[in-house]
Scaffold this motif. Structure first.
Motif, short mmCIF file in Angstrom:
data_model
loop_
_atom_site.label_atom_id
_atom_site.label_comp_id
_atom_site.label_asym_id
_atom_site.label_seq_id
_atom_site.Cartn_x
_atom_site.Cartn_y
_atom_site.Cartn_z
N PRO A 1 12.66 1.65 16.56
CA PRO A 1 13.85 2.34 16.26
C PRO A 1 15.20 1.32 16.14
N GLY A 2 15.07 0.27 16.83
CA GLY A 2 16.10 -0.68 16.71
C GLY A 2 16.18 -1.52 15.38
N ARG A 3 15.27 -1.55 14.73
CA ARG A 3 14.99 -2.09 13.30
C ARG A 3 15.32 -1.18 12.08
N ALA A 4 15.73 0.00 12.53
CA ALA A 4 15.97 1.14 11.52
C ALA A 4 16.77 0.58 10.18
N ASP A 5 17.57 -0.22 10.49
CA ASP A 5 18.40 -0.79 9.31
C ASP A 5 17.53 -1.63 8.28
N GLN A 6 16.59 -2.29 8.83
CA GLN A 6 15.76 -3.08 7.96
C GLN A 6 14.79 -2.06 7.44
N LEU A 7 14.34 -1.03 8.06
CA LEU A 7 13.54 -0.09 7.55
C LEU A 7 14.31 0.73 6.26
N VAL A 8 15.54 0.93 6.39
CA VAL A 8 16.16 1.61 5.34
C VAL A 8 16.31 0.66 4.22
N ARG A 9 16.67 -0.54 4.48
CA ARG A 9 16.78 -1.59 3.23
C ARG A 9 15.62 -1.83 2.51
N LEU A 10 14.39 -1.74 3.56
CA LEU A 10 13.10 -2.05 2.73
C LEU A 10 12.77 -0.99 1.91
N SER A 11 12.98 0.35 2.29
CA SER A 11 12.76 1.51 1.79
C SER A 11 13.55 1.57 0.49
N THR A 12 14.61 1.48 0.60
CA THR A 12 15.59 1.88 -0.54
C THR A 12 15.35 0.76 -1.87
N LEU A 13 15.08 -0.64 -1.37
CA LEU A 13 14.79 -1.51 -2.46
C LEU A 13 13.14 -1.68 -2.95
N LEU A 14 12.42 -0.94 -2.29
CA LEU A 14 11.01 -0.76 -2.92
C LEU A 14 11.17 0.40 -3.85
N ALA A 15 12.08 1.40 -3.63
CA ALA A 15 12.33 2.37 -4.56
C ALA A 15 12.71 1.97 -5.85
N GLU A 16 13.42 0.68 -5.95
CA GLU A 16 13.98 0.29 -7.22
C GLU A 16 12.86 -0.54 -8.02
N ILE A 17 11.73 -0.83 -7.39
CA ILE A 17 10.70 -1.69 -8.14
C ILE A 17 9.98 -0.73 -8.78
N ASN B 1 6.87 -9.27 -6.83
CA ASN B 1 5.95 -9.12 -5.86
C ASN B 1 6.29 -8.36 -4.72
N VAL B 2 5.69 -6.99 -4.52
CA VAL B 2 6.24 -6.03 -3.76
C VAL B 2 5.81 -6.57 -2.23
N ALA B 3 4.77 -7.09 -2.06
CA ALA B 3 4.44 -7.44 -0.68
C ALA B 3 4.98 -8.57 -0.37
N ALA B 4 5.42 -9.28 -1.15
CA ALA B 4 6.12 -10.86 -0.92
C ALA B 4 7.44 -10.42 -0.52
N LEU B 5 8.24 -9.35 -1.31
CA LEU B 5 9.47 -8.98 -0.82
C LEU B 5 9.42 -8.27 0.41
N ALA B 6 8.71 -7.47 0.46
CA ALA B 6 8.41 -6.53 1.84
C ALA B 6 8.50 -7.58 3.03
N GLY C 1 0.67 -1.09 -0.03
CA GLY C 1 0.02 0.04 -0.10
C GLY C 1 0.80 1.22 -0.08
N TRP C 2 1.92 1.38 0.77
CA TRP C 2 2.77 2.26 0.71
C TRP C 2 3.47 2.55 -0.43
N TRP C 3 3.95 1.47 -0.97
CA TRP C 3 4.60 1.56 -2.37
C TRP C 3 3.90 2.01 -3.41
N SER C 4 2.62 1.62 -3.45
CA SER C 4 1.67 1.90 -4.43
C SER C 4 1.34 3.45 -4.26
N ARG C 5 1.34 4.03 -3.05
CA ARG C 5 0.85 5.35 -2.94
C ARG C 5 2.01 6.41 -3.25
N GLU C 6 3.14 5.73 -2.61
CA GLU C 6 4.32 6.78 -2.48
C GLU C 6 5.61 6.73 -3.63
N ILE C 7 5.61 5.62 -4.29
CA ILE C 7 6.65 5.10 -5.07
C ILE C 7 6.07 4.73 -6.58
#
Length: 170
Positions: free
Chosen positions: A60-76, A127-132, A14-20
Protein backbone atom coordinates in the motif's frame (compact mmCIF):
# COMPACT_ATOMS: atom_id res chain seq x y z
CA UNK A 1 6.92 -28.26 -13.08
CA UNK A 2 7.91 -24.91 -11.62
CA UNK A 3 6.67 -21.71 -13.22
CA UNK A 4 9.21 -18.95 -13.84
CA UNK A 5 8.34 -15.73 -12.04
CA UNK A 6 7.40 -12.89 -14.37
CA UNK A 7 8.98 -9.47 -13.98
CA UNK A 8 6.90 -6.35 -13.33
CA UNK A 9 7.04 -5.31 -16.99
CA UNK A 10 5.62 -8.61 -18.21
CA UNK A 11 2.93 -8.56 -15.53
CA UNK A 12 1.90 -5.01 -16.46
CA UNK A 13 1.91 -5.86 -20.18
CA UNK A 14 -0.37 -8.84 -19.52
CA UNK A 15 -2.71 -6.66 -17.45
CA UNK A 16 -2.74 -3.92 -20.11
CA UNK A 17 -3.40 -6.50 -22.85
CA UNK A 18 -6.42 -7.88 -20.97
CA UNK A 19 -7.87 -4.77 -19.35
CA UNK A 20 -7.00 -1.80 -21.60
CA UNK A 21 -5.80 -2.85 -25.06
CA UNK A 22 -8.96 -4.46 -26.50
CA UNK A 23 -10.53 -1.11 -27.47
CA UNK A 24 -13.43 -2.83 -29.24
CA UNK A 25 -14.67 -4.19 -25.89
CA UNK A 26 -16.80 -1.59 -24.06
CA UNK A 27 -15.48 -2.60 -20.61
CA UNK A 28 -11.85 -2.00 -21.66
CA UNK A 29 -12.71 1.29 -23.33
CA UNK A 30 -14.65 2.40 -20.24
CA UNK A 31 -11.88 1.42 -17.83
CA UNK A 32 -9.33 3.27 -19.95
CA UNK A 33 -11.48 6.41 -19.96
CA UNK A 34 -12.09 6.26 -16.21
CA UNK A 35 -8.40 5.77 -15.43
CA UNK A 36 -7.34 8.67 -17.65
CA UNK A 37 -9.79 11.07 -15.98
CA UNK A 38 -9.93 9.83 -12.39
CA UNK A 39 -8.48 11.34 -9.25
CA UNK A 40 -5.88 9.14 -7.53
CA UNK A 41 -8.30 7.72 -4.95
CA UNK A 42 -10.82 6.88 -7.68
CA UNK A 43 -8.10 5.03 -9.60
CA UNK A 44 -7.45 2.91 -6.50
CA UNK A 45 -11.17 2.10 -6.31
CA UNK A 46 -11.05 0.28 -9.64
CA UNK A 47 -11.03 -3.52 -9.12
CA UNK A 48 -8.74 -4.00 -12.14
CA UNK A 49 -6.15 -1.68 -10.57
CA UNK A 50 -6.25 -3.62 -7.32
CA UNK A 51 -5.74 -6.83 -9.34
CA UNK A 52 -2.67 -5.22 -10.92
CA UNK A 53 -1.35 -4.26 -7.48
CA UNK A 54 -1.74 -7.84 -6.25
CA UNK A 55 -0.11 -9.27 -9.39
CA UNK A 56 2.84 -6.87 -8.97
CA UNK A 57 2.92 -7.53 -5.21
CA UNK A 58 2.96 -3.78 -4.50
CA UNK A 59 2.52 -2.76 -0.87
CA UNK A 60 0.00 0.00 0.00
CA UNK A 61 2.92 2.40 0.55
CA UNK A 62 3.55 2.42 -3.20
CA UNK A 63 -0.01 3.44 -4.09
CA UNK A 64 1.24 6.59 -5.82
CA UNK A 65 3.33 4.48 -8.21
CA UNK A 66 0.35 2.20 -8.86
CA UNK A 67 -1.85 5.21 -9.67
CA UNK A 68 0.80 6.66 -12.02
CA UNK A 69 1.32 3.30 -13.73
CA UNK A 70 -2.41 2.65 -14.19
CA UNK A 71 -3.26 6.10 -15.51
CA UNK A 72 -0.33 6.13 -17.94
CA UNK A 73 -0.99 2.62 -19.23
CA UNK A 74 -4.55 3.79 -19.96
CA UNK A 75 -3.08 6.41 -22.33
CA UNK A 76 -1.31 3.80 -24.50
CA UNK A 77 -3.20 2.41 -27.50
CA UNK A 78 -0.55 0.20 -29.07
CA UNK A 79 2.37 -1.83 -27.75
CA UNK A 80 5.60 -1.27 -29.70
CA UNK A 81 9.16 -2.57 -29.57
CA UNK A 82 10.48 0.97 -29.04
CA UNK A 83 10.72 2.50 -25.59
CA UNK A 84 8.91 5.77 -24.94
CA UNK A 85 12.21 7.67 -24.73
CA UNK A 86 13.24 6.38 -28.16
CA UNK A 87 9.81 7.22 -29.62
CA UNK A 88 9.97 10.86 -28.49
CA UNK A 89 13.68 11.36 -29.15
CA UNK A 90 16.13 10.34 -31.83
CA UNK A 91 17.39 12.28 -34.85
CA UNK A 92 14.14 14.23 -35.23
CA UNK A 93 12.68 14.38 -31.71
CA UNK A 94 8.97 15.04 -31.23
CA UNK A 95 9.71 16.13 -27.66
CA UNK A 96 12.26 18.93 -27.37
CA UNK A 97 15.43 18.37 -25.38
CA UNK A 98 14.32 21.00 -22.85
CA UNK A 99 10.94 19.34 -22.29
CA UNK A 100 12.67 15.97 -22.00
CA UNK A 101 14.97 17.37 -19.31
CA UNK A 102 11.93 18.74 -17.44
CA UNK A 103 10.34 15.30 -17.63
CA UNK A 104 13.42 13.68 -16.11
CA UNK A 105 13.54 16.23 -13.26
CA UNK A 106 9.80 16.08 -12.51
CA UNK A 107 8.34 14.45 -9.43
CA UNK A 108 4.84 13.40 -8.36
CA UNK A 109 1.88 14.70 -10.36
CA UNK A 110 4.17 16.82 -12.51
CA UNK A 111 6.00 13.65 -13.62
CA UNK A 112 2.69 11.99 -14.48
CA UNK A 113 1.63 15.04 -16.53
CA UNK A 114 4.93 15.15 -18.45
CA UNK A 115 4.81 11.42 -19.16
CA UNK A 116 1.19 11.66 -20.30
CA UNK A 117 2.15 14.38 -22.80
CA UNK A 118 5.11 12.30 -24.00
CA UNK A 119 2.87 9.28 -24.58
CA UNK A 120 0.46 11.41 -26.60
CA UNK A 121 3.35 12.88 -28.62
CA UNK A 122 4.53 9.31 -29.32
CA UNK A 123 1.16 8.61 -30.96
CA UNK A 124 0.11 6.65 -27.85
CA UNK A 125 2.49 3.86 -28.83
CA UNK A 126 5.49 2.48 -26.94
CA UNK A 127 6.89 -0.61 -25.25
CA UNK A 128 4.35 -1.20 -22.47
CA UNK A 129 6.48 -3.66 -20.50
CA UNK A 130 9.54 -1.37 -20.56
CA UNK A 131 7.50 1.67 -19.54
CA UNK A 132 5.89 -0.21 -16.65
CA UNK A 133 9.20 -1.57 -15.37
CA UNK A 134 10.75 1.91 -15.62
CA UNK A 135 7.86 3.58 -13.80
CA UNK A 136 8.18 1.13 -10.92
CA UNK A 137 11.91 1.84 -10.65
CA UNK A 138 12.03 5.41 -11.94
CA UNK A 139 15.25 6.55 -10.27
CA UNK A 140 17.25 3.76 -11.89
CA UNK A 141 15.51 4.26 -15.24
CA UNK A 142 16.24 7.98 -15.67
CA UNK A 143 19.87 7.62 -16.89
CA UNK A 144 18.86 4.92 -19.38
CA UNK A 145 16.12 7.22 -20.73
CA UNK A 146 18.78 9.83 -21.53
CA UNK A 147 20.63 7.39 -23.76
CA UNK A 148 17.43 6.12 -25.38
CA UNK A 149 16.22 9.66 -26.07
CA UNK A 150 19.40 10.38 -28.01
CA UNK A 151 19.14 7.06 -29.89
CA UNK A 152 21.97 5.29 -28.10
CA UNK A 153 22.13 2.15 -26.02
CA UNK A 154 22.84 2.69 -22.36
CA UNK A 155 26.30 1.48 -21.31
CA UNK A 156 26.52 -1.70 -19.29
CA UNK A 157 26.49 -1.31 -15.54
CA UNK A 158 29.90 -0.94 -13.93
CA UNK A 159 29.20 -3.90 -11.64
CA UNK A 160 28.06 -6.19 -14.46
CA UNK A 161 30.29 -9.19 -15.13
CA UNK A 162 32.69 -8.78 -18.05
CA UNK A 163 32.44 -11.34 -20.86
CA UNK A 164 35.56 -13.34 -21.68
CA UNK A 165 35.84 -11.66 -25.10
CA UNK A 166 35.74 -8.22 -23.44
CA UNK A 167 38.45 -8.88 -20.86
CA UNK A 168 41.65 -6.97 -21.33
CA UNK A 169 44.68 -8.95 -22.31
CA UNK A 170 48.06 -8.04 -20.94
Amino acid sequence: MSEEKKGPGAIALGWWSREIAPRDIPAAKGLSARLRRAAPLAVLCEPAVIQLAHALDLPPGRADQLVRLSTLLAEIRENSAETLARRVGGAEPVLSSLRFQRLLRAEGEELTDHLRRAIIMADRRCNVAALAADLLNWEAARPRWCFHYFGADAPARADAPVKDSEEKTE
